[in-house]
Enzyme design. Structure first.
Site, PDB file in Angstrom:
ATOM      1  N   HIS A  75       0.829  -1.156  -0.130  1.00  0.00           N
ATOM      2  CA  HIS A  75       0.039  -0.090  -0.003  1.00  0.00           C
ATOM      3  C   HIS A  75       0.858   1.246  -0.065  1.00  0.00           C
ATOM      4  O   HIS A  75       1.852   1.237   0.288  1.00  0.00           O
ATOM      5  CB  HIS A  75      -0.922  -0.131   1.242  1.00  0.00           C
ATOM      6  N   GLU A 128       1.278   3.972   1.872  1.00  0.00           N
ATOM      7  CA  GLU A 128       1.664   4.404   3.189  1.00  0.00           C
ATOM      8  C   GLU A 128       2.744   3.298   3.579  1.00  0.00           C
ATOM      9  O   GLU A 128       3.843   3.743   4.106  1.00  0.00           O
ATOM     10  CB  GLU A 128       0.655   4.143   4.259  1.00  0.00           C
ATOM     11  N   CYS A 181      -5.710   2.407   5.632  1.00  0.00           N
ATOM     12  CA  CYS A 181      -6.713   1.129   6.074  1.00  0.00           C
ATOM     13  C   CYS A 181      -6.064   0.484   7.266  1.00  0.00           C
ATOM     14  O   CYS A 181      -4.959   0.864   7.665  1.00  0.00           O
ATOM     15  CB  CYS A 181      -6.367   0.063   4.835  1.00  0.00           C
ATOM     16  N   CYS A 212      -2.262  -0.380   7.321  1.00  0.00           N
ATOM     17  CA  CYS A 212      -1.457   0.875   7.160  1.00  0.00           C
ATOM     18  C   CYS A 212      -1.373   1.523   8.391  1.00  0.00           C
ATOM     19  O   CYS A 212      -0.478   2.178   8.914  1.00  0.00           O
ATOM     20  CB  CYS A 212      -1.679   1.655   6.169  1.00  0.00           C
TER      21      CYS A 212
HETATM   22 ZN    ZN Z   1      -3.284   0.188   3.636  1.00  0.00          ZN
END
Ligand code: ZN
Length: 161
Positions: free
Chosen positions: A58, A60, A88, A91
């Site tokens: 992801h 991040e 999310c 993250c």
């Molecule tokens: Zn994430």
């Protein structure tokens, strides 16, 4: 909650621009992030889930990895993470471990859910007891595993984090 300023808006726009650029390049989902320290971008990250065959890639997480490599440290104290979308749960956990000072985000997790990224579902799963989650969780207590924890607890030269 610290207020956002003109610098926040500028760095957040950079994360948003990155999200579009990498999405258009076929790297993955529409997510970008930058890590800023002392008024300068020290790392950039973007979603690479489908291109890197990595469900943990992801924006991040990739930004945190790059920032920590740039700093040569496992923490991001004194840094702000700008991300094009509310993190999310994965993250969010990574951000807590990385310990930046602040997070600034644009789109919300509800907006992400509306276009097919159901982070909101995971948020709802997190507080549930393990046996109530959609994903099967099995607890197998182990003396062997406990012995490893005991060894860590007693390890004189460990680096705490
Ligand atoms: Zn994430």
């Amino acid at each position: 909650m610290p207020a956002a300023d003109a610098q926040d808006i500028a760095f957040l726009r950079e994360a948003i621009r990155l999200s579009r650029k990498k999405m258009d390049a076929g790297q993955g989902g529409p997510f970008g992030a930058v890590v800023v320290r002392d008024g300068a971008v020290i790392a950039r990250g973007w979603n690479q889930v489908t291109s890197a065959h990595d469900p943990t890639a992801h924006a991040e997480v990739t930004a945190i990895r790059a920032a920590c490599q740039a700093l040569g440290h496992f923490e991001l104290r004194g840094c702000t993470l700008y991300t094009s979308c509310e993190p999310c749960p994965m993250c969010l956990g990574a951000i807590y471990w990385a310990r930046p000072d602040r997070v600034v985000y644009a789109n919300t997790r509800q907006e992400a859910a509306a276009i097919g990224f159901d982070d909101d579902f995971i948020y709802r799963e997190v507080p549930l007891p393990p046996d109530a989650r959609t994903l099967a969780f099995v607890h197998l207590p182990s003396d062997e595993a406990r012995a490893v924890f005991k060894a860590w607890d007693e390890k004189p030269d460990k680096i705490r984090y």
